[in-house]
Design a protein around this motif. Structure first.
Motif: not given
Length: 309
Positions: A59-68
């Protein structure tokens, strides 16, 4: 009305929560499986997401991650071996970061983390087919609405100005919509999901729009096909291939989902619930509801109602 909005509304329960973290040095934190959905947004620095049983994600700056699906996972400054993962600090017990040693450059990571409470008893298939980890890299120019929502939310969480108690939950809801939208319209969703294809098909999209806009109408396959501008056979074939069930079967399922949501969230009389979802009487609704849930609407409502404080 649209499918994504309705799918989210049907499963949302309670208020989402979020916080902003700044972590220095070596760190490794564990988030246990959660009955809901979680997300992380990297505001600064680089870190790793290590999902239970899944491949590590940088994960880098600006990345988003959703764990639905609320999958358990570890966040860390670097990949870790199984022994190190077993010693990860629980997220809720994360201590304040110590100051960096004198003369040593700190490499802080800033994260925006949050959770959504979801009732999974009637999860929409669009949400069911989301992967355990939806990684949305900060590709230049992609998903500008998602980046705007992240920026607004980060500022509200950090500054907590007048009206923040109303702004933060609304921005969290907006963030969830934008993350799901980014997956359904992006290459990963189109390559692996059935529902992104359904939402891209003009005939299926129109049929879904009609059913979601007014589920209480006395729909028939012929009437729906005529409104969608195709033959009954064409609609049935395309709808079933992309949605996974025939149009009228989907309508019945969606009506039961709406009825369950109304019973769970309000004290609306059963007669009104029946009318709102297209049934002529409480008895007709009860009969269909029992087939879908294995219980009566009254018992379902009593079981889902929160216990008094």
């Amino acid at each position: 009305m649209d499918v994504v909005s309705d799918a989210i509304t049907a499963v949302r329960a309670g208020r989402p929560v979020t916080n902003r973290l700044r972590i220095d040095g070596g760190w490794c934190v564990r988030l246990d499986p959660y009955e809901g959905a979680g997300f992380h947004v990297v505001l600064a620095g680089t870190c790793w997401l290590l999902p239970d049983g899944g491949a590590p994600v940088t994960l880098r700056p600006g990345d988003a991650v959703l764990l639905p699906h609320g999958a358990g996972h570890v966040l860390a400054d670097a990949p870790r071996d199984p022994a190190a993962l077993a010693r990860a600090v629980p997220f809720d017990a994360l201590p304040d970061p110590p100051p960096a040693p004198a003369g040593q450059d700190a490499d802080p990571v800033e994260l925006l983390c949050g959770k959504y409470r979801l009732d999974r008893s009637r999860t929409h298939p669009l949400l069911t087919e989301l992967p355990d980890v939806v990684h949305l890299p900060d590709d230049d120019g992609h998903h500008p609405e998602l980046r705007a929502a992240v920026g607004l939310l980060a500022r509200e969480v950090e500054q907590s100005g007048p009206g923040s108690c109303a702004a933060v939950p609304s921005l969290l809801d907006l963030l969830l919509v934008y993350m799901i939208r980014a997956w359904t319209t992006g290459p990963a969703g189109r390559a692996t999901g059935r529902w992104p294809a359904a939402l891209a098909d003009p005939v299926v999209t129109e049929a879904l729009r009609l059913l979601h806009t007014d589920p209480a109408l006395p729909w028939t396959a012929d009437r729906l096909a005529a409104r969608a501008g195709v033959s009954r056979a064409t609609l049935g074939r395309r709808f079933t291939a992309l949605v996974g069930r025939p149009p009228m079967a989907y309508l019945t399922w969606w009506r039961m989902t709406l009825a369950a949501t109304a019973l769970r969230t309000a004290d609306t009389p059963l007669e009104s619930v029946a009318r709102d979802v297209g049934y002529g009487s409480p008895y007709a609704l009860s009969h269909a509801f029992r087939r879908a849930f294995g219980t009566t609407p009254g018992r379902y409502r009593a079981a889902r109602r929160p216990a008094p404080a």
